[in-house]
Write a protein that holds these residues in place. Structure first.
Motif, mmCIF file in Angstrom:
data_model
loop_
_atom_site.group_PDB
_atom_site.id
_atom_site.type_symbol
_atom_site.label_atom_id
_atom_site.label_comp_id
_atom_site.label_asym_id
_atom_site.label_seq_id
_atom_site.Cartn_x
_atom_site.Cartn_y
_atom_site.Cartn_z
ATOM 1 N N LYS A 12 -5.488 -11.474 -4.916
ATOM 2 C CA LYS A 12 -6.101 -10.238 -4.450
ATOM 3 C C LYS A 12 -5.114 -9.088 -4.433
ATOM 4 O O LYS A 12 -5.498 -7.935 -4.384
ATOM 5 C CB LYS A 12 -6.674 -10.442 -3.050
ATOM 6 C CG LYS A 12 -7.819 -11.419 -3.018
ATOM 7 C CD LYS A 12 -8.281 -11.665 -1.613
ATOM 8 C CE LYS A 12 -9.355 -12.727 -1.595
ATOM 9 N NZ LYS A 12 -9.671 -13.183 -0.269
ATOM 10 N N HIS A 13 -3.834 -9.404 -4.420
ATOM 11 C CA HIS A 13 -2.813 -8.367 -4.329
ATOM 12 C C HIS A 13 -1.647 -8.743 -5.232
ATOM 13 O O HIS A 13 -1.314 -9.910 -5.350
ATOM 14 C CB HIS A 13 -2.340 -8.254 -2.871
ATOM 15 C CG HIS A 13 -1.675 -6.966 -2.561
ATOM 16 N ND1 HIS A 13 -0.377 -6.711 -2.902
ATOM 17 C CD2 HIS A 13 -2.123 -5.846 -1.939
ATOM 18 C CE1 HIS A 13 -0.059 -5.495 -2.502
ATOM 19 N NE2 HIS A 13 -1.093 -4.946 -1.925
ATOM 20 N N PRO A 14 -1.016 -7.771 -5.889
ATOM 21 C CA PRO A 14 0.091 -8.072 -6.807
ATOM 22 C C PRO A 14 1.296 -8.719 -6.131
ATOM 23 O O PRO A 14 2.004 -9.490 -6.746
ATOM 24 C CB PRO A 14 0.488 -6.705 -7.362
ATOM 25 C CG PRO A 14 -0.616 -5.783 -7.033
ATOM 26 C CD PRO A 14 -1.378 -6.367 -5.899
ATOM 27 N N TYR A 15 1.553 -8.395 -4.855
ATOM 28 C CA TYR A 15 2.667 -9.022 -4.145
ATOM 29 C C TYR A 15 2.219 -10.391 -3.656
ATOM 30 O O TYR A 15 1.227 -10.497 -2.942
ATOM 31 C CB TYR A 15 3.114 -8.170 -2.957
ATOM 32 C CG TYR A 15 3.609 -6.795 -3.341
ATOM 33 C CD1 TYR A 15 4.526 -6.636 -4.374
ATOM 34 C CD2 TYR A 15 3.169 -5.666 -2.679
ATOM 35 C CE1 TYR A 15 4.983 -5.381 -4.740
ATOM 36 C CE2 TYR A 15 3.624 -4.405 -3.030
ATOM 37 C CZ TYR A 15 4.532 -4.274 -4.057
ATOM 38 O OH TYR A 15 4.987 -3.041 -4.415
ATOM 39 N N LEU A 21 -1.177 -14.336 2.388
ATOM 40 C CA LEU A 21 -1.314 -14.158 3.838
ATOM 41 C C LEU A 21 -2.231 -13.001 4.212
ATOM 42 O O LEU A 21 -2.670 -12.917 5.347
ATOM 43 C CB LEU A 21 0.065 -13.912 4.474
ATOM 44 C CG LEU A 21 1.068 -15.035 4.370
ATOM 45 C CD1 LEU A 21 2.378 -14.605 5.006
ATOM 46 C CD2 LEU A 21 0.555 -16.292 5.039
ATOM 47 N N GLY A 22 -2.456 -12.116 3.269
ATOM 48 C CA GLY A 22 -3.242 -10.923 3.564
ATOM 49 C C GLY A 22 -2.309 -9.758 3.820
ATOM 50 O O GLY A 22 -1.214 -9.921 4.354
ATOM 51 N N ARG A 28 2.440 -7.044 9.581
ATOM 52 C CA ARG A 28 2.830 -7.386 10.949
ATOM 53 C C ARG A 28 4.049 -8.300 10.970
ATOM 54 O O ARG A 28 4.965 -8.104 11.756
ATOM 55 C CB ARG A 28 1.670 -8.092 11.669
ATOM 56 C CG ARG A 28 0.755 -7.124 12.345
ATOM 57 C CD ARG A 28 -0.236 -7.839 13.253
ATOM 58 N NE ARG A 28 -1.540 -7.237 13.030
ATOM 59 C CZ ARG A 28 -2.578 -7.827 12.456
ATOM 60 N NH1 ARG A 28 -2.506 -9.075 12.083
ATOM 61 N NH2 ARG A 28 -3.694 -7.185 12.286
ATOM 62 N N ILE A 29 4.050 -9.329 10.116
ATOM 63 C CA ILE A 29 5.139 -10.305 10.086
ATOM 64 C C ILE A 29 6.454 -9.660 9.656
ATOM 65 O O ILE A 29 7.486 -9.844 10.299
ATOM 66 C CB ILE A 29 4.784 -11.482 9.145
ATOM 67 C CG1 ILE A 29 3.613 -12.279 9.719
ATOM 68 C CG2 ILE A 29 5.995 -12.392 8.939
ATOM 69 C CD1 ILE A 29 2.976 -13.239 8.728
ATOM 70 N N LYS A 33 5.393 -1.528 5.585
ATOM 71 C CA LYS A 33 4.139 -0.943 5.093
ATOM 72 C C LYS A 33 3.901 -1.409 3.663
ATOM 73 O O LYS A 33 4.761 -1.244 2.808
ATOM 74 C CB LYS A 33 4.258 0.588 5.138
ATOM 75 C CG LYS A 33 3.072 1.322 4.577
ATOM 76 C CD LYS A 33 1.958 1.441 5.596
ATOM 77 C CE LYS A 33 0.852 2.349 5.097
ATOM 78 N NZ LYS A 33 -0.350 1.661 4.728
ATOM 79 N N ILE A 34 2.738 -2.009 3.427
ATOM 80 C CA ILE A 34 2.356 -2.424 2.076
ATOM 81 C C ILE A 34 1.106 -1.644 1.700
ATOM 82 O O ILE A 34 0.129 -1.634 2.445
ATOM 83 C CB ILE A 34 2.072 -3.940 2.023
ATOM 84 C CG1 ILE A 34 3.330 -4.722 2.383
ATOM 85 C CG2 ILE A 34 1.565 -4.330 0.631
ATOM 86 C CD1 ILE A 34 3.111 -6.212 2.461
ATOM 87 N N GLU A 35 1.167 -0.979 0.565
ATOM 88 C CA GLU A 35 0.017 -0.180 0.136
ATOM 89 C C GLU A 35 -1.128 -1.074 -0.319
ATOM 90 O O GLU A 35 -0.922 -2.181 -0.780
ATOM 91 C CB GLU A 35 0.427 0.753 -1.000
ATOM 92 C CG GLU A 35 1.286 1.896 -0.561
ATOM 93 C CD GLU A 35 1.301 3.044 -1.558
ATOM 94 O OE1 GLU A 35 0.492 3.020 -2.499
ATOM 95 O OE2 GLU A 35 2.112 3.938 -1.360
ATOM 96 N N LYS A 36 -2.331 -0.544 -0.202
ATOM 97 C CA LYS A 36 -3.506 -1.262 -0.682
ATOM 98 C C LYS A 36 -3.435 -1.401 -2.201
ATOM 99 O O LYS A 36 -2.834 -0.569 -2.881
ATOM 100 C CB LYS A 36 -4.783 -0.501 -0.313
ATOM 101 C CG LYS A 36 -5.085 -0.529 1.153
ATOM 102 C CD LYS A 36 -6.408 0.169 1.428
ATOM 103 C CE LYS A 36 -6.728 0.154 2.890
ATOM 104 N NZ LYS A 36 -7.990 0.833 3.175
#
Length: 44
Positions: A12-15, A21-22, A28-29, A33-36
């Motif tokens: 769902k995400h490139p990272y 983990l989402g 939070r962990i 800041k991770i961009e959408k």
């Protein structure tokens, strides 16, 4: 059948950590800041 199978494994995400983990949990962990994904793809 194959299309559904490949869709299941698409991240769902490139990272990687954000994909598993989402994005919000990862922020939070790691306290960062991770961009959408949509904003990341818009930069290209």
């Amino acid at each position: 059948m194959l299309k559904a199978f490949t869709k299941f494994f698409k991240r769902k995400h490139p990272y990687a950590i954000a994909a598993y983990l989402g994005r919000k949990n990862t922020q939070r962990i790691l306290d960062c800041k991770i961009e959408k994904k949509s904003k990341l793809l818009a930069h290209d």
